[in-house]
Scaffold this motif. Structure first.
Motif, PDB file in Angstrom:
ATOM      1  N   ARG A 536      44.198 -85.963   0.810  1.00  0.00           N
ATOM      2  CA  ARG A 536      44.437 -84.533   0.968  1.00  0.00           C
ATOM      3  C   ARG A 536      45.505 -84.094  -0.018  1.00  0.00           C
ATOM      4  NH1 ARG A 536      41.205 -81.339   4.580  1.00  0.00           N
ATOM      5  NH2 ARG A 536      40.362 -82.739   6.150  1.00  0.00           N
ATOM      6  N   LEU A 537      45.102 -83.340  -1.029  1.00  0.00           N
ATOM      7  CA  LEU A 537      46.058 -82.957  -2.061  1.00  0.00           C
ATOM      8  C   LEU A 537      47.007 -81.865  -1.599  1.00  0.00           C
ATOM      9  CD1 LEU A 537      43.776 -83.034  -5.219  1.00  0.00           C
ATOM     10  CD2 LEU A 537      45.545 -84.661  -4.558  1.00  0.00           C
ATOM     11  N   GLU A 538      46.661 -81.135  -0.532  1.00  0.00           N
ATOM     12  CA  GLU A 538      47.606 -80.137  -0.027  1.00  0.00           C
ATOM     13  C   GLU A 538      48.870 -80.794   0.515  1.00  0.00           C
ATOM     14  OE1 GLU A 538      44.457 -80.535   0.892  1.00  0.00           O
ATOM     15  OE2 GLU A 538      44.122 -80.056   3.028  1.00  0.00           O
ATOM     16  N   GLU A 539      48.779 -82.076   0.826  1.00  0.00           N
ATOM     17  CA  GLU A 539      49.963 -82.806   1.282  1.00  0.00           C
ATOM     18  C   GLU A 539      50.671 -83.515   0.135  1.00  0.00           C
ATOM     19  OE1 GLU A 539      48.430 -85.440   4.186  1.00  0.00           O
ATOM     20  OE2 GLU A 539      47.731 -83.855   5.537  1.00  0.00           O
ATOM     21  N   ASN A 540      50.037 -83.501  -1.061  1.00  0.00           N
ATOM     22  CA  ASN A 540      50.628 -84.154  -2.240  1.00  0.00           C
ATOM     23  C   ASN A 540      50.412 -83.263  -3.459  1.00  0.00           C
ATOM     24  OD1 ASN A 540      51.197 -87.056  -1.079  1.00  0.00           O
ATOM     25  ND2 ASN A 540      49.089 -86.561  -0.491  1.00  0.00           N
ATOM     26  N   LEU A 541      50.967 -82.067  -3.422  1.00  0.00           N
ATOM     27  CA  LEU A 541      50.743 -81.104  -4.491  1.00  0.00           C
ATOM     28  C   LEU A 541      51.276 -81.585  -5.827  1.00  0.00           C
ATOM     29  CD1 LEU A 541      51.473 -77.698  -2.722  1.00  0.00           C
ATOM     30  CD2 LEU A 541      49.268 -78.633  -3.390  1.00  0.00           C
ATOM     31  N   GLU A 542      52.264 -82.458  -5.810  1.00  0.00           N
ATOM     32  CA  GLU A 542      52.806 -82.947  -7.079  1.00  0.00           C
ATOM     33  C   GLU A 542      51.787 -83.794  -7.840  1.00  0.00           C
ATOM     34  OE1 GLU A 542      53.484 -86.017  -3.975  1.00  0.00           O
ATOM     35  OE2 GLU A 542      53.798 -83.854  -4.128  1.00  0.00           O
ATOM     36  N   GLN A 543      50.722 -84.263  -7.146  1.00  0.00           N
ATOM     37  CA  GLN A 543      49.691 -85.062  -7.800  1.00  0.00           C
ATOM     38  C   GLN A 543      48.486 -84.225  -8.228  1.00  0.00           C
ATOM     39  OE1 GLN A 543      48.543 -88.598  -5.641  1.00  0.00           O
ATOM     40  NE2 GLN A 543      50.577 -88.853  -4.740  1.00  0.00           N
ATOM     41  N   TYR A 544      48.544 -82.917  -7.954  1.00  0.00           N
ATOM     42  CA  TYR A 544      47.367 -82.077  -8.206  1.00  0.00           C
ATOM     43  C   TYR A 544      46.961 -82.093  -9.680  1.00  0.00           C
ATOM     44  CZ  TYR A 544      44.346 -78.046  -8.746  1.00  0.00           C
ATOM     45  OH  TYR A 544      43.287 -77.240  -9.066  1.00  0.00           O
ATOM     46  N   ASP A 545      47.899 -81.861 -10.579  1.00  0.00           N
ATOM     47  CA  ASP A 545      47.568 -81.804 -12.001  1.00  0.00           C
ATOM     48  C   ASP A 545      46.992 -83.130 -12.500  1.00  0.00           C
ATOM     49  OD1 ASP A 545      48.207 -79.168 -12.516  1.00  0.00           O
ATOM     50  OD2 ASP A 545      50.333 -79.599 -12.783  1.00  0.00           O
ATOM     51  N   PHE A 546      47.503 -84.234 -11.989  1.00  0.00           N
ATOM     52  CA  PHE A 546      47.004 -85.544 -12.409  1.00  0.00           C
ATOM     53  C   PHE A 546      45.529 -85.693 -12.055  1.00  0.00           C
ATOM     54  CE2 PHE A 546      46.021 -89.923 -11.112  1.00  0.00           C
ATOM     55  CZ  PHE A 546      46.230 -90.594 -12.323  1.00  0.00           C
ATOM     56  N   TRP A 547      45.196 -85.399 -10.797  1.00  0.00           N
ATOM     57  CA  TRP A 547      43.810 -85.558 -10.373  1.00  0.00           C
ATOM     58  C   TRP A 547      42.926 -84.463 -10.944  1.00  0.00           C
ATOM     59  CZ3 TRP A 547      42.227 -89.985  -8.739  1.00  0.00           C
ATOM     60  CH2 TRP A 547      43.095 -90.829  -8.050  1.00  0.00           C
ATOM     61  N   ALA A 548      43.444 -83.250 -11.094  1.00  0.00           N
ATOM     62  CA  ALA A 548      42.651 -82.155 -11.653  1.00  0.00           C
ATOM     63  C   ALA A 548      42.273 -82.441 -13.102  1.00  0.00           C
ATOM     64  CB  ALA A 548      43.414 -80.838 -11.553  1.00  0.00           C
ATOM     65  N   SER A 697      40.388 -87.686   6.383  1.00  0.00           N
ATOM     66  CA  SER A 697      41.518 -87.507   5.470  1.00  0.00           C
ATOM     67  C   SER A 697      41.070 -87.339   4.023  1.00  0.00           C
ATOM     68  CB  SER A 697      42.464 -88.710   5.569  1.00  0.00           C
ATOM     69  OG  SER A 697      41.775 -89.906   5.236  1.00  0.00           O
ATOM     70  N   SER A 698      39.922 -87.925   3.657  1.00  0.00           N
ATOM     71  CA  SER A 698      39.424 -87.813   2.285  1.00  0.00           C
ATOM     72  C   SER A 698      38.079 -87.103   2.198  1.00  0.00           C
ATOM     73  CB  SER A 698      39.292 -89.208   1.663  1.00  0.00           C
ATOM     74  OG  SER A 698      38.407 -90.008   2.423  1.00  0.00           O
ATOM     75  N   LEU A 699      37.548 -86.645   3.345  1.00  0.00           N
ATOM     76  CA  LEU A 699      36.256 -85.942   3.407  1.00  0.00           C
ATOM     77  C   LEU A 699      35.130 -86.791   2.832  1.00  0.00           C
ATOM     78  CD1 LEU A 699      37.306 -82.319   2.332  1.00  0.00           C
ATOM     79  CD2 LEU A 699      37.172 -83.276   4.635  1.00  0.00           C
ATOM     80  N   THR A 700      35.204 -88.100   3.032  1.00  0.00           N
ATOM     81  CA  THR A 700      34.206 -89.004   2.473  1.00  0.00           C
ATOM     82  C   THR A 700      33.436 -89.706   3.579  1.00  0.00           C
ATOM     83  OG1 THR A 700      35.850 -90.790   2.328  1.00  0.00           O
ATOM     84  CG2 THR A 700      35.532 -89.405   0.377  1.00  0.00           C
ATOM     85  N   PHE A 701      32.267 -90.199   3.205  1.00  0.00           N
ATOM     86  CA  PHE A 701      31.444 -91.004   4.089  1.00  0.00           C
ATOM     87  C   PHE A 701      31.410 -92.430   3.545  1.00  0.00           C
ATOM     88  CE2 PHE A 701      29.964 -86.760   4.883  1.00  0.00           C
ATOM     89  CZ  PHE A 701      29.614 -86.739   6.224  1.00  0.00           C
ATOM     90  N   SER A 702      31.435 -93.375   4.427  1.00  0.00           N
ATOM     91  CA  SER A 702      31.324 -94.763   4.011  1.00  0.00           C
ATOM     92  C   SER A 702      30.568 -95.531   5.076  1.00  0.00           C
ATOM     93  CB  SER A 702      32.708 -95.394   3.800  1.00  0.00           C
ATOM     94  OG  SER A 702      33.420 -95.436   5.021  1.00  0.00           O
ATOM     95  N   ALA A 703      29.951 -96.615   4.636  1.00  0.00           N
ATOM     96  CA  ALA A 703      29.231 -97.467   5.578  1.00  0.00           C
ATOM     97  C   ALA A 703      30.230 -98.327   6.346  1.00  0.00           C
ATOM     98  CB  ALA A 703      28.234 -98.350   4.847  1.00  0.00           C
ATOM     99  N   PRO A 704      30.143 -98.413   7.690  1.00  0.00           N
ATOM    100  CA  PRO A 704      31.055 -99.266   8.460  1.00  0.00           C
ATOM    101  C   PRO A 704      30.949-100.716   8.035  1.00  0.00           C
ATOM    102  CG  PRO A 704      29.817 -97.787   9.901  1.00  0.00           C
ATOM    103  CD  PRO A 704      29.198 -97.688   8.546  1.00  0.00           C
ATOM    104  N   THR A 705      31.977-101.468   8.311  1.00  0.00           N
ATOM    105  CA  THR A 705      32.001-102.879   7.922  1.00  0.00           C
ATOM    106  C   THR A 705      30.865-103.632   8.597  1.00  0.00           C
ATOM    107  OG1 THR A 705      33.539-103.326   9.725  1.00  0.00           O
ATOM    108  CG2 THR A 705      34.468-102.870   7.543  1.00  0.00           C
ATOM    109  N   LYS A 706      30.394-104.657   7.903  1.00  0.00           N
ATOM    110  CA  LYS A 706      29.282-105.439   8.436  1.00  0.00           C
ATOM    111  C   LYS A 706      29.715-106.151   9.713  1.00  0.00           C
ATOM    112  CE  LYS A 706      27.071-106.203   3.972  1.00  0.00           C
ATOM    113  NZ  LYS A 706      26.585-107.199   3.007  1.00  0.00           N
ATOM    114  N   GLY A 707      28.801-106.210  10.642  1.00  0.00           N
ATOM    115  CA  GLY A 707      29.093-106.835  11.921  1.00  0.00           C
ATOM    116  C   GLY A 707      29.101-105.815  13.035  1.00  0.00           C
ATOM    117  N   LYS A 708      29.624-104.605  12.716  1.00  0.00           N
ATOM    118  CA  LYS A 708      29.600-103.547  13.715  1.00  0.00           C
ATOM    119  C   LYS A 708      28.181-103.009  13.881  1.00  0.00           C
ATOM    120  CE  LYS A 708      34.329-101.804  13.252  1.00  0.00           C
ATOM    121  NZ  LYS A 708      35.143-100.607  12.955  1.00  0.00           N
ATOM    122  N   HIS A 709      27.523-102.822  12.722  1.00  0.00           N
ATOM    123  CA  HIS A 709      26.177-102.269  12.743  1.00  0.00           C
ATOM    124  C   HIS A 709      25.303-103.079  11.809  1.00  0.00           C
ATOM    125  CE1 HIS A 709      27.705 -98.648  14.783  1.00  0.00           C
ATOM    126  NE2 HIS A 709      28.733 -98.755  13.962  1.00  0.00           N
TER     127      HIS A 709
END
Length: 756
Positions: A536-548, A697-709
Motif C-alpha cells: 500500500r503506497l499510501e502508507e509509504n508515500l516516500e516510495q511513490y516516485d521510485f515505484w512510479a 494489503s497488495s490487492l493481489t491474488f496468489s495460489a495457496p501453498t501446496k497441501g492446503k488445497h
C-alpha cells in the motif's frame, strides 16, 4: 530521430521561434481562427498588443470549438510568454500561488506514456491525397508513406527531392532533411500559411519542440550530459589490449565479430560495468543523441542472459542502430531485432543492416520513413516463433510486397548464432520467403511452420505467467490472436484479478491496452501500481516516485473511454493502438458497456453476438489477444458458475478460445473462498480449477501453498457429451418438476379428506 511531443509552453531560452513564419502565423492563422470561432473582431487587437490572457481566452464557449493545432498554440504561447519587462506576464499576474508547483508541491512528470485516445477526425490516405491535390503539391505513393517535397528547406538547390514523408495511417509527417515532425493538422497549418503569404518554404524552427517546464528541460540536459559522460568514458575496441578484447567477445559470445566491424559501427566498452555501448546518432549533424548499454551474465543453465539499459529512457529512445552507415543509394536492407545481429549480418554479407530499438516488441511508426528508400526489406528478427510472429506483423506496416521473412528453425537461428556456427548468412537471406501470401496455401508452404511449432513447443504455447504458475499448467501460456472470455460474480474481484493477470504479462514485455469502461483510469492505475509494488503506497508515500518510475516503463496503455461506448469507436481505437504501439493484448471491461449505444429496437442477444464476432475477427486479423470481461446471469449464492452462466453464453463460449471463471463461495470465509476455473481451452483441451487467496494489503491474488488445497483438473468433454448432459439435465429437471406436481396433488387430496 526523436519522438514527436504535443505543443508545449516554451522556456525562457526558447524564444527563437520568431524567425521565418512566426509573423505570418501570429497575424494570419491564429487571429483568423480565433475570430472565426468567437466572432469577436476585438481578439485581433488584443493578440497583436499581447495583452490578452491565455486563461481568459479559454472561456467555456471557446473550449467546445475545434481545438488549436500545436503550431498555433506554440505561436500563441510564444507571443504571450516572451513579453519584455521581466518575468512572463502570466506569471506576474498569478501571484505567489503560481510558484507552488515549484516551491512546495511535488511536480508531476509530463512525459509519461499517453492514454490511447483515437483522434476525433481520423485521417485517411484518401483525405491526404485529396488535400495535397487541392494544394497542387506533387507526391509519390510509397510503401507506408506518401512522399512530398519538403516545405522546410529551400527548394531551389534540390527541386526533385521528396524528403517529407506522411504516414498513410496516422497522417504524422517527418522531414528527413531537417528532422522536423508533427501531426497532419500541423502540416495543413504550415501549408495554409505558405500559400497565404506566397512563401516557398518555412523555417524548420516553426515546429521545434519546447520543454513543458524548467524541470523537464533540466532532465533532458541531465540525460544528454549522462550520455556524453558515458560515451567519453567508454573505450573504442581498437584501443583495448588484445587479451581484454578476446575476454569481452567471449563473454558476449561474439568471438566471430571482428574488431574492425565493432569500430565501423562505433561500438565501445564501458569498463565500470563491462558493458557494450551502442551509439545512436541522429539529427542533421549526425550528433550523438543516445546510447544503449548491453551487459551479459551467465544463468544457471550456462546460457547467456542480456540486460539492456538506454539513455535517454526507452520511452523516448527511437532509433535504428546502423542507420548512419546506410547510403542514400542502397535499395536493400536487413532489419534485425538486436544490435549484435546487425553486426553479424553486416560483417558476413556486406548488406546494409539496422536494428530495432526495442527488439521484436515494437516497430514505432516514426521510424518507417527511414525505411522507405529500400525496395527490399528482409526481416530477420531471431530464431524463435515469437520473432517469426513479429516479422509477419511488422511486414504489414512496411508493405507486404517488398518484405521478405527469414523463417526460424534449426538451420536458421539468429544472425549472431548463425555466424558463430559458420553458416552462410547470405544464402539464408536469399532463401527468405515473401511476406505476401495468397488466400489458399498448400501443406508444402506450411510444412516448415508446422515443424517450427513442433520444435519450439514452449514458445508456441505463449508467454508464461510468473504470478500464476497453476494457470500455466492448464492454459500453457498467453498466445496472440486468441479471444479469452472472463466472468465471475458481481463483487468477486474480476477487475482486480484480471488487472494483475495483465500486469504479469506486461512486466514480461507484452504490450497491453486497457479499455476500462466501468472504473476510471486513475483508480485502475492505482490498483495496478499497488499490485506492482506489492504494498500500500499510501502508507509509504516516500516510495511513490521510485515505484512510479518503474511502473511508467511498462508497455501499458489505457483508453480514455468511460461508461457506455459505441463498438465502432472502440474498435477504431484498438486498431489505431495496434498500429502505433504494437499492442499484443487488449482487455475490455466489460462487454455490457458496448451494448448501451446500439439500436434499442434490436434484440440485445443479437447485439451481443455481433460485438463478440467483431472482437473475434479483430483478434485473428490483428494477431492480438483480446480478453473480454462479461457479467454472468444472476445465479443463487450457493451455486457455482458454469459456462452456461455467461450472459448470452451461446456465441461467447463458441467464439472464445479460452473461458475463465472466477468462482466465489459467498457463504464461506475460508482461504479457499475464491478459485479460478478454466472451462474451455482450445489450444490443447486441458481444463481445470485451482484456488486463489486474496491478499488485501497488495490487492493481489496468489495460489495457496501446496497441501492446503489440491488442484482439481476436470477432463475436457466433447460436444456430443455436453449435448447429452444438457439433455439429461433437462430430463431430470422435467422429472423433478413432475414429482413436485404429484406431491402437491397428493397433499390437496389428503387435506380434502380431512376436512370432510
Amino acid at each position: 530521430m526523436k519522438a514527436h511531443h504535443k505543443a508545449r509552453v516554451p522556456s525562457e531560452h526558447g524564444g527563437k521561434l520568431g524567425q521565418i513564419g512566426l509573423k505570418s502565423l501570429m497575424t494570419f492563422h491564429v487571429v483568423c481562427r480565433l475570430n472565426a470561432l468567437t466572432r469577436q473582431p476585438m481578439w485581433r487587437n488584443l493578440l497583436l498588443r499581447g495583452s490578452a490572457c491565455l486563461m481568459q481566452a479559454a472561456a467555456p464557449k471557446f473550449l467546445h470549438q475545434r481545438p488549436f493545432s500545436s503550431i498555433c498554440l506554440r505561436a500563441l504561447t510564444q507571443r504571450l510568454h516572451h513579453r519584455p519587462g521581466g518575468a512572463p506576464w502570466f506569471q506576474r499576474h498569478q501571484g505567489p500561488a503560481f510558484f507552488l508547483t515549484h516551491k512546495g508541491v511535488r511536480d508531476y512528470k509530463k512525459d509519461a506514456k499517453p492514454t490511447i485516445e483515437f483522434p476525433l477526425s481520423p485521417v485517411t490516405v484518401t483525405d491526404i491525397k485529396q488535400y495535397l491535390r487541392s494544394k497542387d503539391i506533387p507526391f509519390h505513393d510509397g510503401y507506408s508513406c506518401l512522399h512530398i517535397p519538403s516545405i522546410f528547406v529551400d527548394p531551389s538547390p534540390r527541386k526533385d527531392s521528396y524528403s517529407l514523408f506522411i504516414d498513410k495511417t496516422t497522417g504524422q509527417f517527418l522531414c528527413k532533411d531537417t528532422l522536423v515532425e508533427g501531426s497532419w493538422e500541423d502540416l495543413q497549418d504550415c501549408l495554409e500559411v505558405m500559400q497565404k503569404d506566397e512563401q516557398d518554404f518555412l523555417s524548420p524552427r516553426v515546429l521545434q519542440d519546447y520543454p513543458e517546464s524548467l524541470e523537464e528541460q533540466e532532465q533532458r540536459d541531465r540525460e544528454l550530459r549522462e550520455v556524453q559522460g558515458i560515451w567519453s568514458s567508454s573505450v573504442p575496441f581498437p584501443d583495448l589490449p588484445d587479451d581484454e578484447v578476446q575476454l569481452i567477445k567471449t563473454m558476449f559470445q561474439i568471438t566471430k565479430i571482428s574488431t574492425a566491424t565493432l569500430k565501423k559501427f562505433g561500438v565501445r566498452l564501458f569498463k565500470p560495468t563491462k558493458s557494450l555501448v551502442f551509439p545512436w546518432f541522429g539529427g542533421p549533424d549526425s550528433s550523438l543523441k543516445g546510447i544503449k548499454l548491453l551487459s551479459a551474465q551467465m544463468t544457471s543453465s550456462d546460457a547467456v542472459a542480456y540486460n539492456e539499459a538506454t539513455v535517454p529512457k526507452s520511452s523516448s529512445y527511437y532509433n535504428l542502430f546502423g542507420l548512419s552507415l546506410v547510403n542514400r543509394m542502397d535499395h536493400e536492407v536487413v532489419v534485425t531485432g538486436h544490435e549484435l545481429d546487425t553486426l553479424a549480418v553486416s560483417q558476413a554479407t556486406g548488406l546494409p543492416s539496422v536494428a530495432l530499438p526495442r527488439g521484436v516488441s515494437c516497430l514505432p511508426p516514426v521510424l518507417l520513413p527511414y525505411l522507405e528508400q529500400f525496395k527490399r526489406v528482409t526481416l530477420w528478427l531471431g530464431g524463435d516463433v515469437r520473432s517469426w510472429e513479429a516479422s509477419k506483423i511488422f511486414s504489414r506496416k512496411l508493405g507486404l510486397r517488398r518484405c521478405t521473412l527469414v523463417r526460424p528453425g534449426e538451420y536458421q537461428p539468429c544472425p549472431v548464432e548463425a555466424l558463430a556456427q559458420g553458416k552462410n548468412l547470405g544464402r539464408i537471406i536469399k532463401a527468405s520467403i515473401p511476406a505476401a501470401h495468397k488466400s489458399i496455401v498448400s501443406f508444402k508452404q506450411l510444412r516448415e511452420d508446422v515443424y517450427g511449432e513442433l520444435v519450439n513447443t514452449d514458445q508456441v504455447a505463449g508467454v508464461k505467467w510468473k504470478r500464476f504458475p497453476e494457470l500455466n499448467r492448464i492454459l500453457k501460456g498467453h498466445r496472440k490472436g486468441e479471444l479469452t472470455v472472463f466472468t465471475g460474480p458481481t463483487g468477486s474481484g474480476k477487475t482486480t484479478f484480471i488487472s494483475e493477470l495483465a500486469l504479469d504479462l506486461s512486466m514480461q514485455g507484452v504490450n497491453t491496452l486497457w479499455g476500462s469502461f466501468e472504473i476510471n483510469n486513475v483508480r485502475l492505475a492505482k490498483i495496478m501500481l499497488t499490485q506492482f509494488a506489492m504494498q500500500r503506497l499510501e502508507e509509504n508515500l516516500e516510495q511513490y516516485d521510485f515505484w512510479a518510475d518503474k511502473f511508467e516503463e511498462l508497455p501499458l496503455y489505457f483508453m480514455t473511454f468511460h461508461g457506455q461506448q459505441n463498438i465502432k469507436t472502440v474498435l477504431d481505437t484498438m486498431q489505431h493502438a495496434v498500429y502505433l504501439y504494437d499492442i499484443n493484448h487488449v482487455i475490455i471491461d466489460n462487454l455490457q458497456f458496448m451494448m448501451g449505444q446500439e439500436n434499442l429496437s434490436v434484440d440485445k442477444f443479437a447485439v451481443q453476438d455481433h460485438i463478440i464476432g467483431v472482437f473475434r475477427k479483430f483478434a485473428t486479423n490483428s494477431s492480438c489477444h483480446v480478453t473480454l470481461i462479461i457479467h454472468p446471469r444472476k445465479e443463487e449464492d450457493d451455486k457455482e458458475l458454469q459456462t452456461a452462466s455467461i450472459f448470452g453464453s451461446a456465441k461467447a463460449s463458441q467464439e472464445a478460445d479460452n473461458v475463465l471463471i472466477l468462482q466465489e463461495k459467498k457463504l464461506v470465509t475460508c482461504p479457499g473462498r475464491r478459485s479460478l476455473q478454466v472451462t474451455k481451452n482450445r489450444f490443447d483441451g486441458d481444463v481445470g480449477i485451482f484456488p486463489l487467496e486474496f491478499i488485501k494489503s497488495s490487492l493481489t491474488f496468489s495460489a495457496p501453498t501446496k497441501g492446503k488445497h489440491k488442484l482439481r483438473k476436470v477432463p475436457a468433454k466433447s460436444e456430443n457429451e455436453e449435448e447429452e448432459e444438457d439433455a439429461l439435465g433437462d430430463a431430470a429437471a422435467a422429472s423433478k418438476e413432475d414429482g413436485k406436481k404429484k406431491e402437491e396433488k397428493a397433499e390437496k387430496v389428503t387435506k380434502t379428506r380431512k376436512n370432510k
